[in-house]
Design a protein around this motif. Structure first.
Motif, PDB file in Angstrom:
ATOM      1  N   ARG A 167      18.100  16.534  28.219  1.00 18.32           N
ATOM      2  CA  ARG A 167      17.372  17.213  27.142  1.00 18.32           C
ATOM      3  C   ARG A 167      16.573  15.903  26.510  1.00 18.32           C
ATOM      4  NH1 ARG A 167      19.923  21.652  22.918  1.00 18.32           N
ATOM      5  NH2 ARG A 167      17.992  22.139  21.750  1.00 18.32           N
ATOM      6  N   TYR A 168      17.043  15.011  26.262  1.00 19.82           N
ATOM      7  CA  TYR A 168      16.314  13.778  25.245  1.00 19.82           C
ATOM      8  C   TYR A 168      15.210  13.339  26.345  1.00 19.82           C
ATOM      9  CZ  TYR A 168      15.040   9.255  23.832  1.00 19.82           C
ATOM     10  OH  TYR A 168      14.165   8.297  23.624  1.00 19.82           O
ATOM     11  N   ALA A 169      15.430  13.205  27.416  1.00 16.92           N
ATOM     12  CA  ALA A 169      14.300  12.650  28.367  1.00 16.92           C
ATOM     13  C   ALA A 169      13.404  13.738  28.497  1.00 16.92           C
ATOM     14  CB  ALA A 169      14.834  12.317  29.601  1.00 16.92           C
ATOM     15  N   LEU A 170      13.503  14.819  28.786  1.00 14.70           N
ATOM     16  CA  LEU A 170      12.457  15.890  28.774  1.00 14.70           C
ATOM     17  C   LEU A 170      11.522  16.110  27.616  1.00 14.70           C
ATOM     18  CD1 LEU A 170      14.355  18.506  31.321  1.00 14.70           C
ATOM     19  CD2 LEU A 170      12.414  16.797  31.882  1.00 14.70           C
ATOM     20  N   ARG A 171      12.394  16.031  26.551  1.00 15.22           N
ATOM     21  CA  ARG A 171      11.557  16.533  25.382  1.00 15.22           C
ATOM     22  C   ARG A 171      10.819  15.227  24.947  1.00 15.22           C
ATOM     23  NH1 ARG A 171       9.178  18.497  21.310  1.00 15.22           N
ATOM     24  NH2 ARG A 171      10.412  19.313  19.579  1.00 15.22           N
ATOM     25  N   HIS A 172      11.447  13.899  25.129  1.00 16.62           N
ATOM     26  CA  HIS A 172      10.389  12.683  24.853  1.00 16.62           C
ATOM     27  C   HIS A 172       9.373  12.557  25.772  1.00 16.62           C
ATOM     28  CE1 HIS A 172      10.380   8.841  22.604  1.00 16.62           C
ATOM     29  NE2 HIS A 172       9.792   8.230  23.607  1.00 16.62           N
ATOM     30  N   ALA A 173       9.462  12.704  27.073  1.00 16.17           N
ATOM     31  CA  ALA A 173       8.304  12.518  28.078  1.00 16.17           C
ATOM     32  C   ALA A 173       7.546  13.540  27.731  1.00 16.17           C
ATOM     33  CB  ALA A 173       9.029  12.877  29.337  1.00 16.17           C
ATOM     34  N   GLY A 174       7.672  14.885  27.242  1.00 18.40           N
ATOM     35  CA  GLY A 174       6.555  15.764  27.022  1.00 18.40           C
ATOM     36  C   GLY A 174       5.919  15.359  25.644  1.00 18.40           C
ATOM     37  N   LYS A 175       6.906  14.798  24.780  1.00 12.49           N
ATOM     38  CA  LYS A 175       6.053  14.689  23.318  1.00 12.49           C
ATOM     39  C   LYS A 175       5.299  13.004  23.397  1.00 12.49           C
ATOM     40  CE  LYS A 175       5.517  14.604  18.964  1.00 12.49           C
ATOM     41  NZ  LYS A 175       6.815  14.413  17.810  1.00 12.49           N
ATOM     42  N   TYR A 176       5.716  12.257  24.245  1.00  6.10           N
ATOM     43  CA  TYR A 176       5.081  10.943  24.331  1.00  6.10           C
ATOM     44  C   TYR A 176       4.138  10.578  25.461  1.00  6.10           C
ATOM     45  CZ  TYR A 176       7.274  10.218  19.726  1.00  6.10           C
ATOM     46  OH  TYR A 176       7.885  10.452  18.457  1.00  6.10           O
ATOM     47  N   ASN A 177       4.145  11.678  26.324  1.00  8.62           N
ATOM     48  CA  ASN A 177       3.312  11.404  27.472  1.00  8.62           C
ATOM     49  C   ASN A 177       3.908  10.413  28.601  1.00  8.62           C
ATOM     50  OD1 ASN A 177       1.096  11.872  29.204  1.00  8.62           O
ATOM     51  ND2 ASN A 177      -0.074  10.509  28.499  1.00  8.62           N
TER      52      ASN A 177
END
Length: 805
Positions: free
Chosen positions: A282-292
């Motif tokens: 969840r962290y990884a997907l959310r962070h990847a989406g937010k910070y490209n």
């Protein structure tokens, strides 16, 4: 028309100009991720300049089109030195600026090394392979090749202008530290290797490069599927139970943290059984989406975790195509291999060359790999390892069970992560219930301040307490007494997991127990991944039935494997290992509390296994302190206070071992790679020997370091074994059918390989049990030497059982 490659199938020609432009374009794409577009592109432009010589053109004409003539020796024409020499001649003189010289050294080394390992700027023998190549190597047609390059590719003025842009990029990027210089050189080398192999493969297979994966769209879809899965969990009848409420809260904390905090090095210290895999995803997907971010990479210590976690993630995200499991290198480096100065690329793509060109570059959006493979990317020899490095940039990298980093690699691990955070735009998450104190050692890890995602860890750990540690170490046990004890108590205990420190005692105990009236299972790293997976599925079936049974194993099961036994017996080891073993007991809180017994095994030969030996000593010390002053540890050795104290003692005791020491050279690895000129005794020796200052800015012994680096103390070799589908793959291997899709074959074969120590491989060779393919690049084990009970049928200690090769 100057030829770079001739396709084996139809004798179609790829010109040098077409190849150089193709490699330049790809290298620019890869380099641009760090703001080094033209630095990497320059390496692509010049890497095959030497192919413009008459000697190379005559060579490839004979090999490709005149098989009836006497054939020259493969790779006898040096075509990679010329580009490095041209760059050195243009940029490395008295009037040159710091960054002009640095550009010549970084890019020049990548060019001259693109069929070998990066060369030493200064070696332990006080020689510079780099200078020898760019200054002294005899290149009779160098001027002719350069003249043709400027006629066919671009003018000298155009190249100078391109170089100026590259110098400006390097000036903006570099902070003039030797640590960064090493990693930047590796990064540019990675860009060149992958660009060169990718362009050559595209020509050979007659395919255009596909459209790049739309990572953000993919991650957005994955995030929605994960949220749907988590929403479904909240609808379950047990969702309101305190443990599940706490799991959900920690998952939500990961989501908020991922969106609010920029990329950095953070910790996720969820207790065992707290839902770490889904929370970190969840962290990884959310962070990847937010910070490209372009990629999500899970790095784990054991292949058993790869298999389990990758399967779980595939099911939730409903995608197999974009999730790569990278267990091991099926292809061995050419054992007769060419020397580093020989040229592997002679323009003809043979079956062996196809193996090297197979896609093995970590370009998938989600990757599961091992600590060994991760460390090999930065430090091991072999271009396949380095090729992957540029794809680590702009990633979310999740280290699962980070405490398992081998002790002698701690400094190197920390330095690599610091580079990824500081320069490669990565966000790094260190996941474990037993968080090591990596920020407190020399070559410390640059963790972010207030970087723990879950607050109030002690309170969370108390809420997850499901076991009691029972110290039974006062009287050491033999396998005989241990077997008698287990037999007398098994009906009372129920399902029982026994974890010992070496394969020899595990196998011996299994032999003593296997005729007992309850089922007994044996797990070992001598089994291939597919075999272990099937054994674990059987074990989970037994756990569901609630009947008493026994599983005897090494520590391969204790980090991240989702099983829950009624009782666990753990041979004394590091406190982190004991805590991880405890996580396999009453994992989901099926009972209010269950026992985990810590024993001292009298027959384990661990005197030469320093990490286990010192871990045992430090745990004994903590256990003794706990007996006297349990209140200081809140009466629970599984809380963060005890774990932090253990790691401080452990790292302090192991301090001299934290920085990879090359005994043969009496030198730490970081000194070989990252030393400052004034601190490098090799530079001092050079100046005394030559009566002059060392002429280069960089002085690292990159080639020497790579040749001495191996994560596992003993060298291992991957061997394809005849288990399950492995038999079909061996049949394909022998028929040659696998060559039609090498990448697919290699991916499938990872599940059916076992990594053997050199003495094991030699034993099997003496018994004529090994079949060698492609001059030793692939090994096959004959059927009679693989057992459904034990895996590879050999006896031996085995050591640390660190199986993430």
């Amino acid at each position: 028309m100057y030829i770079a490659h001739v396709r084996q199938l139809d004798k179609e020609i790829q010109t040098i100009k077409t190849h150089l432009l193709g490699v330049q374009r790809l290298a620019e794409q890869f380099g641009e991720k760090l703001g080094l577009k033209h630095v990497a592109g320059l390496a692509g432009l010049l890497h095959d300049l030497g192919k413009y010589s008459d000697k190379f053109q005559q060579y490839i004409d004979i090999v490709a089109f005149h098989p009836e003539l006497p054939q020259p020796k493969r790779g006898e024409v040096d075509h990679s030195t010329a580009g490095g020499r041209l760059l050195f001649s243009l940029l490395h003189h008295k009037e040159s600026t710091f960054c002009e010289k640095l550009l010549a050294e970084i890019v020049g080394n990548a060019i001259i090394s693109h069929h070998s390992n990066l060369q030493d700027y200064l070696s332990p023998e006080i020689k510079s392979d780099y200078l020898r190549r760019v200054q002294d190597t005899n290149l009779p047609e160098y001027e002719l090749a350069v003249e043709r390059f400027f006629q066919d590719m671009m003018s000298k003025e155009e190249l100078i202008n391109y170089i100026h842009v590259a110098v400006d990029e390097l000036e903006q990027f570099i902070n003039r530290t030797p640590t960064q210089s090493f990693f930047v050189t590796k990064y540019i080398f990675s860009c060149l290797i992958d660009a060169d192999r990718t362009d050559t493969r595209s020509f050979e297979e007659q395919v255009e490069a596909g459209e790049p994966t739309q990572h953000l769209l993919l991650f957005d879809g994955y995030y929605r599927r994960l949220m749907d899965h988590l929403a479904a969990l909240k609808e379950r009848s047990d969702a309101s139970e305190p443990i599940n409420v706490l799991r959900a809260r920690m998952s939500e904390q990961c989501d908020v943290f991922a969106a609010e905090r920029p990329s950095g090095i953070y910790t996720l210290s969820i207790p065992t059984g707290g839902g770490k895999t889904l929370a970190s995803l969840r962290y990884a997907l959310r962070h990847a989406g937010k910070y490209n971010k372009q990629r999500i990479i899970y790095v784990v210590p054991y292949t058993t975790i790869i298999e389990q976690n990758a399967d779980e993630v595939r099911k939730i995200l409903k995608d197999s195509e974009h999730i790569l499991e990278h267990h091991s290198n099926i292809i061995e480096d050419d054992p007769n291999g060419r020397g580093d100065d020989d040229e592997a690329d002679d323009g003809i793509i043979t079956d062996k060359e196809k193996l090297k060109l197979a896609r093995d570059n970590w370009d998938s959006p989600i990757i599961f790999t091992t600590l060994v493979q991760f460390l090999n990317v930065f430090y091991a020899k072999g271009n396949r390892n380095t090729r992957r490095m540029h794809n680590l940039s702009h990633s979310v990298i999740v280290f699962d069970e980070v405490q398992k980093v081998p002790i002698h690699c701690i400094a190197l691990f920390n330095e690599a992560l610091n580079f990824l955070k500081q320069d490669a735009h990565c966000s790094i998450l260190l996941c474990t219930a037993t968080q090591p104190t990596l920020e407190e050692v020399k070559h410390s890890l640059w963790k972010d301040r207030d970087g723990e995602i879950v607050p109030n860890l002690s309170e969370v750990a108390k809420a997850f307490k499901r076991v009691e540690l029972i110290d039974q170490t006062e009287d050491p046990m033999t396998n005989e007494t241990l077997a008698d004890w287990v037999k007398s108590e098994i009906n009372e205990w129920g399902s029982t997991l026994i974890i010992l420190n070496t394969k020899r005692v595990v196998k011996d105990l299994y032999e003593k127990l296997k005729d007992f009236p309850v089922p007994v299972y044996h797990l070992s790293t001598s089994m291939c991944a597919a075999h272990r997976k099937e054994q674990l599925e059987e074990i989970r079936g037994m756990l569901d039935q609630q009947d008493p049974f026994i599983c005897v194993t090494t520590q391969l099961i204790e980090a991240g494997v989702d099983v829950s036994f009624k009782c666990v017996i753990r041979s004394l080891a590091g406190l982190d290992s004991i805590a991880q073993a405890a996580g396999r007991c009453n994992r989901h809180g099926e009972d209010k509390q269950r026992n985990v017994y810590i024993i001292d095994h009298a027959e384990e030969a661990v005197s030469k296994l320093k990490e286990i030996k010192v871990g045992k000593e430090m745990s004994s010390y903590i256990l003794a302190r706990f007996k006297k002053k349990a209140d200081q540890y809140e009466r629970n050795l599984l809380l963060p206070k005890a774990m932090s104290e253990y790691f401080r003692y452990y790292y302090n005791r192991m301090e001299v071992n934290l920085n990879y020491y090359v005994k043969k050279l009496d030198k730490e690895m970081t000194k070989l790679l990252m030393s400052l000129s004034q601190e490098n005794d090799y530079v001092t020796h050079y100046q005394k020997k030559h009566g002059a200052s060392f002429p280069l800015l960089l002085n690292g012994s990159y080639k020497t370091a790579a040749e001495h680096f191996q994560v596992i103390d003993q060298k291992t070799t991957s061997v394809l074994v005849p288990y399950g589908r492995g038999k079909e793959l061996i049949a394909q291997l022998n028929s040659g059918a696998w060559l039609e899709d090498i990448s697919k074959f290699l991916k499938q074969a990872q599940q059916y390989t076992v990594n053997l120590y050199s003495q094991e491989l030699e034993h099997l060779r003496r018994d004529n049990a090994i079949v060698v393919h492609l001059d030793g690049m692939i090994y096959e084990l004959k059927e009679n030497w693989y057992s459904d009970e034990y895996g590879v049928d050999l006896k031996g200690e085995g050591g640390m059982d660190f199986i993430g090769f």
